[in-house]
Design an enzyme around this catalytic site. Structure first.
Site, PDB file in Angstrom:
ATOM      1  N   GLU A 606     -30.876  -7.570 -24.692  1.00 53.57           N
ATOM      2  CA  GLU A 606     -29.671  -8.368 -25.032  1.00 53.57           C
ATOM      3  C   GLU A 606     -29.249  -8.602 -26.631  1.00 53.57           C
ATOM      4  O   GLU A 606     -28.347  -8.603 -26.999  1.00 53.57           O
ATOM      5  CB  GLU A 606     -29.750  -9.937 -24.591  1.00 53.57           C
ATOM      6  CG  GLU A 606     -29.373  -9.673 -23.017  1.00 53.57           C
ATOM      7  CD  GLU A 606     -29.191 -11.289 -22.569  1.00 53.57           C
ATOM      8  OE1 GLU A 606     -29.085 -12.241 -22.987  1.00 53.57           O
ATOM      9  OE2 GLU A 606     -29.046 -11.438 -21.268  1.00 53.57           O
ATOM     10  N   HIS A 696     -28.438  -9.188  -5.346  1.00 55.75           N
ATOM     11  CA  HIS A 696     -27.463  -9.773  -5.786  1.00 55.75           C
ATOM     12  C   HIS A 696     -26.492  -9.735  -4.535  1.00 55.75           C
ATOM     13  O   HIS A 696     -25.231 -10.565  -4.833  1.00 55.75           O
ATOM     14  CB  HIS A 696     -26.685  -9.015  -7.026  1.00 55.75           C
ATOM     15  CG  HIS A 696     -27.750  -9.056  -8.039  1.00 55.75           C
ATOM     16  ND1 HIS A 696     -28.356  -8.068  -8.283  1.00 55.75           N
ATOM     17  CD2 HIS A 696     -27.790  -9.798  -9.032  1.00 55.75           C
ATOM     18  CE1 HIS A 696     -29.345  -8.253  -9.392  1.00 55.75           C
ATOM     19  NE2 HIS A 696     -28.939  -9.474  -9.989  1.00 55.75           N
TER      20      HIS A 696
END
Ligand code: GLN
Ligand code: ZN
Length: 759
Positions: A606, A696
């Protein structure tokens, strides 16, 4: 000197917009009621900015979901699959943001991506060959007019043409260059409309200018702006950059016929040097981003004023501002009722940053800035010795040498020793750590917090959950079980609470995407392990099974990346302190009989710097060693795993291998498995568990499906290195789909084993 900000948080001080939007999505309130909440937030913030003395107040920084999506709608770059649903304008917008499933159809949302190097996510616009860029809707004009009715002539804020075209996905044959001309025409029309409404400044956000730019990028940028600026219709145009410096296009930017240029002097490490060596174009206004829009610490006035002094030598007209939109910090300290004043005085959230700009303006206007009360107070604050210093921690980190980052023996030898020790079957099966956080787990935690459940009873409850989880995994037949992570609310917060030096806020919410907000903890002081964090749970879980129980920790880089970092010491020093604490936990687990330990680095990627040329020096050179330091002290026969929630590491593949873990699990089920080719090409030595199904979604993958994913993987990864696991933790899933999914996973692995033992 005047002041401005690039944008203000729009979610509301108590997340009013989030709650109203969610009610709207559930059909509990009408569109009008949602609009009313939004309007209240806007008028509250407008008044706040006016009252705090801000000279140039933005509008159009408000959004129901995301500013890039707003721009896509303004430019008509909305895929037909959404418009043809025949919904209202607002609902079409939400359909693109969140997907739509109902009587009018079934469409997925646009893709969502991380916004540069922040934790915010934007919706990726799609441009196909039938996309016709045209001015659609009136939102930014309405927002300008609304503020004007409230007595403020604002500075409209819109994502600029270059950044918009760089962020878009091109699904047909057309490229950015093909639509640049028509896009520029629309931006020029936008200027005209604002001119008619009486705007003085219009801000085009161009953060893509701080990234590495190719010659084509620069040409695209120039093509767009030479057209947009051909006729400004009498408004002043500000080209606003942030999140870094514009070293690749400073000359081209300076040569444009715009009226203001916004530069980031906080994150832009070359910004000051660029202005000093190249000068600043005459007749233009420099919007100087000097107050950090991404962190929560008070500005250091002496440093800022020194820098402004340097800038003044080059630029005749300077507007003071924030380094980026305040979207990335929480709204106000006013809602923090539990933090002590001795802590709060070091913090500035969005509202308090407005106060800082006003103070800086006043200080700069004084004959002797150093003599002003504000300056003295700030200098005193920054010269205080911060509570929370820990000399022992600092000394330990300072004393680290090369060998602390090296685990011995080398990987290949460890691999042999571990295979001998664990005698796991080929294609060992495991999970990523968490099991479904069912309602009873959340209820127990809430009861504990409210004092309705005694600590001892809570712990008994967690033990019961662990025992059930271990029994379930035995039944399913997983080779490397886990304890299920029932004790954690969150993979960073839980560890932060066991560390000295961390601070938790009450209401410091920051928008992550849409209605989702996060509340990052704050690295306040020197970090050390206050107490064992997971040992008792892992030890208990291990006592219930003969299989090797995998211990589960969050890694130092992820902990740091999901926190507000300190500014008084370097990120490198902070991450090593955290690594030191996690290392102690690793060694403690090992000493307590845990033979496999996973250290998650879900957020490692990130904070990779936006420019490739900065990756190494500014990040990887300390992030990878921090991870190595965490596990370099374990015995050769202890197996270290790591996990990452993505698989886009083709460009840092060597660094991932260099983390020197024994096994890495990552997301692969939704990607096209090209990463596996990259692993092969690079002789990746770490054993790998590319997720075989997508957690997910509540879908149960069939045994067949998993088996065929494994077959594909086996073509690219040698049999002795392949692990079988889902692609992330199961905490957000229900038990109903988890159990059959894992059973299918184990069955598929068994079939693969059979086939391979015959071969
Ligand atoms: N061990 C964590 C879990 O299983 C990892 C979560 C994550 O990767 N985000 O939940
Ligand atoms: Zn994950």
């Amino acid at each position: 000197m005047k002041t401005t900000i690039i944008g203000y948080p729009r979610i509301g001080g108590l997340r009013e917009l989030k709650f109203a939007s969610e009610k709207y999505f559930r059909g509990e309130i009408s569109a009008d009621e949602l609009e009313k909440t939004a309007k209240d937030i806007r008028s509250y913030d407008l008044k706040l900015q006016k009252d705090s003395g801000l000279d140039i107040i933005p509008s159009g920084d408000f959004s129901y979901y995301d500013g890039v999506l707003d721009t896509a709608f303004l430019l008509g770059a909305v895929p037909e699959r959404y418009t043809k649903l025949g919904l209202t304008e607002l609902d079409t917008y939400f359909a693109a943001a969140r997907g739509y499933q109902g009587e009018k159809g079934d469409v997925k949302a646009l893709a969502m991506k991380k916004w540069y190097n922040t934790n915010y996510h934007y919706m990726v616009p799609e441009i196909d060959d039938s996309t016709e860029i045209k001015l659609c809707g009136t939102r930014p004009f309405d927002l300008f007019s609304e503020a004007l009715e409230n007595g403020v002539k604002t500075k409209p804020v819109i994502v600029g043409g270059y950044t918009f075209l760089k962020l878009a996905r091109y699904t047909g044959k057309k490229t950015a260059a093909d639509v640049a001309e028509e896009t520029a025409k629309i931006y020029s029309e936008i200027l005209k409309r604002f001119a008619e409404l009486g705007a003085e400044w219009v801000q085009f956000d161009e953060p893509s200018l701080v990234k590495d730019m190719t010659a084509e990028d620069i040409a695209l940028f120039e093509q767009i702006y030479s057209k947009v600026l051909e006729d400004k219709h009498g408004v002043k145009v500000l080209i606003q950059t942030y999140f870094g410096d514009v070293r690749d296009c400073y000359d081209e930017l300076a040569a444009l016929d715009c009226d203001g240029i916004g530069l980031d002097f906080v994150e832009g490490k070359k910004s000051l040097e660029l202005v000093k060596t190249k000068g600043f174009p005459k007749g233009k206004v420099l919007f100087a981003g000097v107050v950090n829009g991404k962190n929560i610490w008070r500005n250091h006035y002496a440093k800022t004023i020194g820098m402004i002094g340097e800038l003044k030598k080059q630029a005749e007209d300077i507007v003071l501002g924030t380094s980026c939109s305040l979207l990335h910090v929480p709204c106000t300290l006013d809602n923090e009722s539990k933090l002590s004043d001795s802590i709060k005085k070091h913090f500035a959230y969005a509202k308090e940053k407005l106060g800082e700009l006003e103070e800086l303006k006043n200080i700069l206007a004084a004959d002797k800035p150093e003599d002003t009360e504000e300056f003295k107070k700030n200098t005193a604050l920054h010269s205080e010795v911060r509570e929370g210093a820990n000399a022992a921690v600092r000394e330990k980190v300072a004393a680290l040498t090369e060998k602390d980052f090296v685990r011995l023996p080398a990987f290949a030898e460890r691999e042999k020793i571990q295979k001998e020790r664990f005698k796991l079957p080929l294609f060992p099966t495991t999970t990523i750590g968490s099991f479904p956080q069912t309602a009873d787990v959340k209820a127990a935690r809430t009861a504990l917090r409210k004092g309705e459940l005694a600590q001892a009873d809570y712990e008994k409850f967690i033990e019961k959950k662990i025992a059930e989880c271990v029994a379930l995994q035995e039944e399913i037949g997983l080779d490397v079980p886990v304890h299920g992570e029932y004790e954690r609310n969150d993979m960073v917060e839980y560890f932060g609470e066991c560390l000295d030096g961390y601070i938790f806020t009450e209401k410091a919410w920051v928008q992550s995407y849409g209605t989702r907000c996060v509340k990052p903890p704050v690295v306040w002081g020197d970090i050390s392990r206050a107490r064992p964090m997971t040992v008792r749970w892992s030890k208990y879980a291990q006592s219930l099974t003969d299989k090797p129980m995998k211990g589960m920790l969050t890694g130092p880089v992820t902990i740091l990346n999901w926190s507000f970092p300190r500014e008084d010491i370097s990120l490198k020093e902070s991450v090593f302190q955290i690594a030191q604490a996690i290392r102690e936990e690793v060694l403690d687990l090992e000493a307590n009989g845990i033979s496999i330990i996973q250290v998650d680095e879900a957020a490692l990627r990130e904070k990779l710097p936006l420019r490739k040329s900065d990756w190494r020096e500014d990040y990887l050179d300390w992030a990878i060693p921090a991870f190595r330091y965490v596990h370099s002290g374990v015995k050769p026969e202890t197996q270290i795993h790591t996990h990452m929630c993505y698989s886009e590491f083709a460009d840092i593949i060597k660094d991932i291998d260099d983390m020197d873990a024994d096994v890495i699990t990552f997301e692969a089920s939704r990607s096209d498995l090209t990463i596996l080719d990259v692993l092969k090409e690079n002789d990746f030595r770490t054993e790998v568990g590319p997720g075989v199904y997508d957690i997910h979604s509540p879908r149960v993958p069939s045994e067949e499906e998993i088996k065929s994913a494994l077959d594909k993987m086996l073509g690219r990864i040698s049999a002795d290195k392949l692990w079988v696991n889902p692609d992330c933790g199961l905490k957000t899933r229900g038990v109903a789909e988890t159990v059959p999914s894992l059973k299918n996973l184990v069955a598929a692995a068994k079939r693969l084993r059979e086939e391979n033992s015959k071969a």
